[in-house]
Design a protein around this motif. Structure first.
Motif, PDB file in Angstrom:
ATOM      1  N   ALA A  50     118.039 109.382   3.737  1.00 22.59           N
ATOM      2  CA  ALA A  50     117.602 110.311   2.692  1.00 22.59           C
ATOM      3  C   ALA A  50     117.760 111.710   3.281  1.00 22.59           C
ATOM      4  CB  ALA A  50     116.156 110.058   2.293  1.00 22.59           C
ATOM      5  N   LEU A  51     117.577 112.717   2.457  1.00 22.27           N
ATOM      6  CA  LEU A  51     117.628 114.105   2.926  1.00 22.27           C
ATOM      7  C   LEU A  51     116.192 114.595   3.043  1.00 22.27           C
ATOM      8  CD1 LEU A  51     119.012 116.823   3.517  1.00 22.27           C
ATOM      9  CD2 LEU A  51     119.194 117.159   1.050  1.00 22.27           C
ATOM     10  N   SER A  52     115.779 114.958   4.234  1.00 22.80           N
ATOM     11  CA  SER A  52     114.419 115.447   4.466  1.00 22.80           C
ATOM     12  C   SER A  52     114.455 116.935   4.764  1.00 22.80           C
ATOM     13  CB  SER A  52     113.771 114.712   5.639  1.00 22.80           C
ATOM     14  OG  SER A  52     113.638 113.344   5.338  1.00 22.80           O
ATOM     15  N   VAL A  53     113.516 117.670   4.181  1.00 22.17           N
ATOM     16  CA  VAL A  53     113.416 119.113   4.390  1.00 22.17           C
ATOM     17  C   VAL A  53     112.052 119.411   5.007  1.00 22.17           C
ATOM     18  CG1 VAL A  53     113.519 121.394   3.324  1.00 22.17           C
ATOM     19  CG2 VAL A  53     114.909 119.520   2.396  1.00 22.17           C
ATOM     20  N   ASP A  57     108.434 126.572  10.742  1.00 24.90           N
ATOM     21  CA  ASP A  57     107.334 127.016  11.612  1.00 24.90           C
ATOM     22  C   ASP A  57     106.455 125.869  12.094  1.00 24.90           C
ATOM     23  OD1 ASP A  57     108.228 129.586  11.309  1.00 24.90           O
ATOM     24  OD2 ASP A  57     106.684 130.172   9.879  1.00 24.90           O
ATOM     25  N   THR A  58     106.162 124.936  11.186  1.00 24.96           N
ATOM     26  CA  THR A  58     105.239 123.852  11.516  1.00 24.96           C
ATOM     27  C   THR A  58     105.939 122.512  11.712  1.00 24.96           C
ATOM     28  OG1 THR A  58     104.897 123.366   9.178  1.00 24.96           O
ATOM     29  CG2 THR A  58     103.399 124.957  10.210  1.00 24.96           C
ATOM     30  N   LEU A  59     107.218 122.425  11.313  1.00 18.91           N
ATOM     31  CA  LEU A  59     108.004 121.194  11.345  1.00 18.91           C
ATOM     32  C   LEU A  59     107.331 120.065  10.552  1.00 18.91           C
ATOM     33  CD1 LEU A  59     109.392 121.302  14.978  1.00 18.91           C
ATOM     34  CD2 LEU A  59     110.578 121.832  12.847  1.00 18.91           C
ATOM     35  N   THR A  60     106.641 120.455   9.486  1.00 15.31           N
ATOM     36  CA  THR A  60     106.051 119.473   8.584  1.00 15.31           C
ATOM     37  C   THR A  60     107.007 119.236   7.422  1.00 15.31           C
ATOM     38  OG1 THR A  60     104.843 121.221   7.433  1.00 15.31           O
ATOM     39  CG2 THR A  60     103.656 120.029   9.141  1.00 15.31           C
ATOM     40  N   GLU A  61     107.124 117.971   7.032  1.00 15.31           N
ATOM     41  CA  GLU A  61     108.031 117.609   5.953  1.00 15.31           C
ATOM     42  C   GLU A  61     107.439 118.036   4.617  1.00 15.31           C
ATOM     43  OE1 GLU A  61     109.554 113.471   4.213  1.00 15.31           O
ATOM     44  OE2 GLU A  61     110.179 113.852   6.284  1.00 15.31           O
ATOM     45  N   ILE A  62     108.290 118.662   3.785  1.00 14.74           N
ATOM     46  CA  ILE A  62     107.816 119.066   2.461  1.00 14.74           C
ATOM     47  C   ILE A  62     108.434 118.245   1.350  1.00 14.74           C
ATOM     48  CG2 ILE A  62     107.144 121.412   3.075  1.00 14.74           C
ATOM     49  CD1 ILE A  62     109.808 122.365   1.977  1.00 14.74           C
ATOM     50  N   VAL A  63     109.591 117.623   1.608  1.00 12.81           N
ATOM     51  CA  VAL A  63     110.209 116.795   0.576  1.00 12.81           C
ATOM     52  C   VAL A  63     111.237 115.858   1.204  1.00 12.81           C
ATOM     53  CG1 VAL A  63     112.074 118.415   0.012  1.00 12.81           C
ATOM     54  CG2 VAL A  63     111.242 116.847  -1.746  1.00 12.81           C
ATOM     55  N   THR A  64     111.355 114.659   0.606  1.00 10.56           N
ATOM     56  CA  THR A  64     112.416 113.726   0.945  1.00 10.56           C
ATOM     57  C   THR A  64     113.181 113.455  -0.332  1.00 10.56           C
ATOM     58  OG1 THR A  64     111.110 112.707   2.703  1.00 10.56           O
ATOM     59  CG2 THR A  64     112.955 111.433   1.852  1.00 10.56           C
ATOM     60  N   LEU A  65     114.483 113.688  -0.300  1.00 14.29           N
ATOM     61  CA  LEU A  65     115.329 113.565  -1.485  1.00 14.29           C
ATOM     62  C   LEU A  65     116.257 112.371  -1.320  1.00 14.29           C
ATOM     63  CD1 LEU A  65     116.123 117.369  -1.546  1.00 14.29           C
ATOM     64  CD2 LEU A  65     114.531 116.185  -3.058  1.00 14.29           C
ATOM     65  N   LYS A  66     116.332 111.535  -2.344  1.00 18.32           N
ATOM     66  CA  LYS A  66     117.155 110.319  -2.266  1.00 18.32           C
ATOM     67  C   LYS A  66     118.633 110.655  -2.446  1.00 18.32           C
ATOM     68  CE  LYS A  66     113.575 107.248  -3.670  1.00 18.32           C
ATOM     69  NZ  LYS A  66     113.199 106.026  -4.280  1.00 18.32           N
ATOM     70  N   LYS A  88     124.198 115.612  -2.786  1.00 11.28           N
ATOM     71  CA  LYS A  88     124.648 114.542  -3.667  1.00 11.28           C
ATOM     72  C   LYS A  88     123.529 113.514  -3.758  1.00 11.28           C
ATOM     73  CE  LYS A  88     128.783 113.181  -2.832  1.00 11.28           C
ATOM     74  NZ  LYS A  88     129.954 112.484  -2.247  1.00 11.28           N
ATOM     75  N   GLY A  89     122.990 113.323  -4.967  1.00 14.78           N
ATOM     76  CA  GLY A  89     121.866 112.416  -5.153  1.00 14.78           C
ATOM     77  C   GLY A  89     122.273 110.962  -5.268  1.00 14.78           C
ATOM     78  N   ALA A  90     121.284 110.086  -5.309  1.00 12.49           N
ATOM     79  CA  ALA A  90     121.514 108.650  -5.440  1.00 12.49           C
ATOM     80  C   ALA A  90     122.237 108.318  -6.746  1.00 12.49           C
ATOM     81  CB  ALA A  90     120.191 107.896  -5.357  1.00 12.49           C
ATOM     82  N   ASP A  91     122.125 109.194  -7.732  1.00  8.15           N
ATOM     83  CA  ASP A  91     122.805 109.001  -9.020  1.00  8.15           C
ATOM     84  C   ASP A  91     124.219 109.591  -9.027  1.00  8.15           C
ATOM     85  OD1 ASP A  91     122.199 111.668  -8.958  1.00  8.15           O
ATOM     86  OD2 ASP A  91     121.002 111.661 -10.781  1.00  8.15           O
ATOM     87  N   ARG A  92     124.693 110.044  -7.857  1.00 11.55           N
ATOM     88  CA  ARG A  92     126.025 110.631  -7.637  1.00 11.55           C
ATOM     89  C   ARG A  92     126.195 112.020  -8.232  1.00 11.55           C
ATOM     90  NH1 ARG A  92     130.145 105.506  -8.071  1.00 11.55           N
ATOM     91  NH2 ARG A  92     129.119 104.298  -6.451  1.00 11.55           N
ATOM     92  N   GLU A 104     113.184 120.424  -8.427  1.00 11.53           N
ATOM     93  CA  GLU A 104     114.611 120.304  -8.674  1.00 11.53           C
ATOM     94  C   GLU A 104     114.981 121.303  -9.751  1.00 11.53           C
ATOM     95  OE1 GLU A 104     117.483 117.170 -10.751  1.00 11.53           O
ATOM     96  OE2 GLU A 104     116.615 116.443  -8.870  1.00 11.53           O
ATOM     97  N   GLN A 105     116.036 122.053  -9.507  1.00  9.93           N
ATOM     98  CA  GLN A 105     116.463 123.080 -10.451  1.00  9.93           C
ATOM     99  C   GLN A 105     117.471 122.529 -11.448  1.00  9.93           C
ATOM    100  OE1 GLN A 105     117.585 126.741  -8.575  1.00  9.93           O
ATOM    101  NE2 GLN A 105     118.668 127.451 -10.359  1.00  9.93           N
ATOM    102  N   ILE A 106     118.518 121.855 -10.947  1.00  7.43           N
ATOM    103  CA  ILE A 106     119.560 121.318 -11.832  1.00  7.43           C
ATOM    104  C   ILE A 106     120.149 120.050 -11.232  1.00  7.43           C
ATOM    105  CG2 ILE A 106     120.263 123.497 -12.910  1.00  7.43           C
ATOM    106  CD1 ILE A 106     122.619 123.597 -10.916  1.00  7.43           C
ATOM    107  N   ALA A 107     120.842 119.285 -12.075  1.00  6.66           N
ATOM    108  CA  ALA A 107     121.643 118.144 -11.637  1.00  6.66           C
ATOM    109  C   ALA A 107     122.931 118.186 -12.456  1.00  6.66           C
ATOM    110  CB  ALA A 107     120.898 116.833 -11.855  1.00  6.66           C
ATOM    111  N   ILE A 108     124.071 118.177 -11.767  1.00  7.74           N
ATOM    112  CA  ILE A 108     125.377 118.333 -12.402  1.00  7.74           C
ATOM    113  C   ILE A 108     126.198 117.062 -12.198  1.00  7.74           C
ATOM    114  CG2 ILE A 108     127.525 119.665 -12.398  1.00  7.74           C
ATOM    115  CD1 ILE A 108     125.880 121.951 -11.050  1.00  7.74           C
ATOM    116  N   VAL A 109     126.798 116.547 -13.265  1.00  4.99           N
ATOM    117  CA  VAL A 109     127.739 115.438 -13.122  1.00  4.99           C
ATOM    118  C   VAL A 109     129.040 116.048 -12.602  1.00  4.99           C
ATOM    119  CG1 VAL A 109     129.024 113.624 -14.292  1.00  4.99           C
ATOM    120  CG2 VAL A 109     126.676 114.137 -14.998  1.00  4.99           C
TER     121      VAL A 109
END
Length: 195
Positions: A50-53, A57-66, A88-92, A104-109
């Protein structure tokens, strides 16, 4: 990522150069893919199933994106201002996540098979998506497709610094650049023209 010699498992580590202390060490059964700091240094992202962000400064995870790729093939691109990340998401689809707002701001095919590359424009107003046979310029805020042009899968793009135009260069099948295969796409407000 690198290999931990003691146990033979891949790990990702971040060290403090001055103190030589380990600030973060993540172990995994699989290899780590792409890693990278945002251009402002405020965030850090890595791919591992997955993509982790993380907040830098703190190295704490704020989101995991599939995502839908193997870790070594996962890609992401930070916006030049460092507050958004495209992936690129799990839905391609190509997703843009606003890290500051945590939404999430947008998702583009971009390509039904998920075979595409993408880059931000210099001022983060556009995303250029290159798939097997097309280059598409999309508004990075709304996801609206502004222009689609036929091209080869080897096409290279380069934005003018002020985003007034995009240079599309199609190398021949041997990877050589040819003068007569260069196209300049001019953007005027939301109108797009090609020369």
């Amino acid at each position: 990522g690198t290999r931990d010699n003691l146990i033979g498992r891949p790990y990702l580590a971040i060290w403090d150069i001055e103190s030589a202390n380990t600030l973060l060490k993540l172990r995994s059964k699989e290899s780590f893919g792409k890693v990278g700091w945002s251009p402002t240094g405020k965030y850090f992202a890595y791919c591992n199933g997955a993509l982790s962000v993380l907040v830098a400064d703190t190295l704490t995870e704020i989101v995991t994106l599939k995502t839908n790729d193997f870790p070594h093939r996962m890609e992401f691109a930070w916006s030049n201002h460092g507050n958004k990340i495209a992936y690129k998401g799990a839905d391609r689809r190509l997703h843009v996540f606003d890290v500051d707002k945590r939404t999430e701001q947008i998702a583009i095919v971009a390509d039904k098979n998920g075979n595409y590359k993408y880059v931000w424009s210099p001022l983060d107003n556009y995303l250029t998506i290159t798939s097997n046979d097309f280059i598409t310029i999309c508004d990075a805020t709304t996801g609206k497709c502004l222009k689609t042009m036929p091209t080869s899968s080897f096409a290279m793009t380069q934005w003018f610094p002020d985003e007034s135009a995009l240079v599309v260069q199609n190398p021949n099948r041997y990877g050589q650049n040819c003068e007569n295969r260069i196209k300049i796409v001019y953007l005027k407000h939301t109108q797009v023209t090609a020369s």
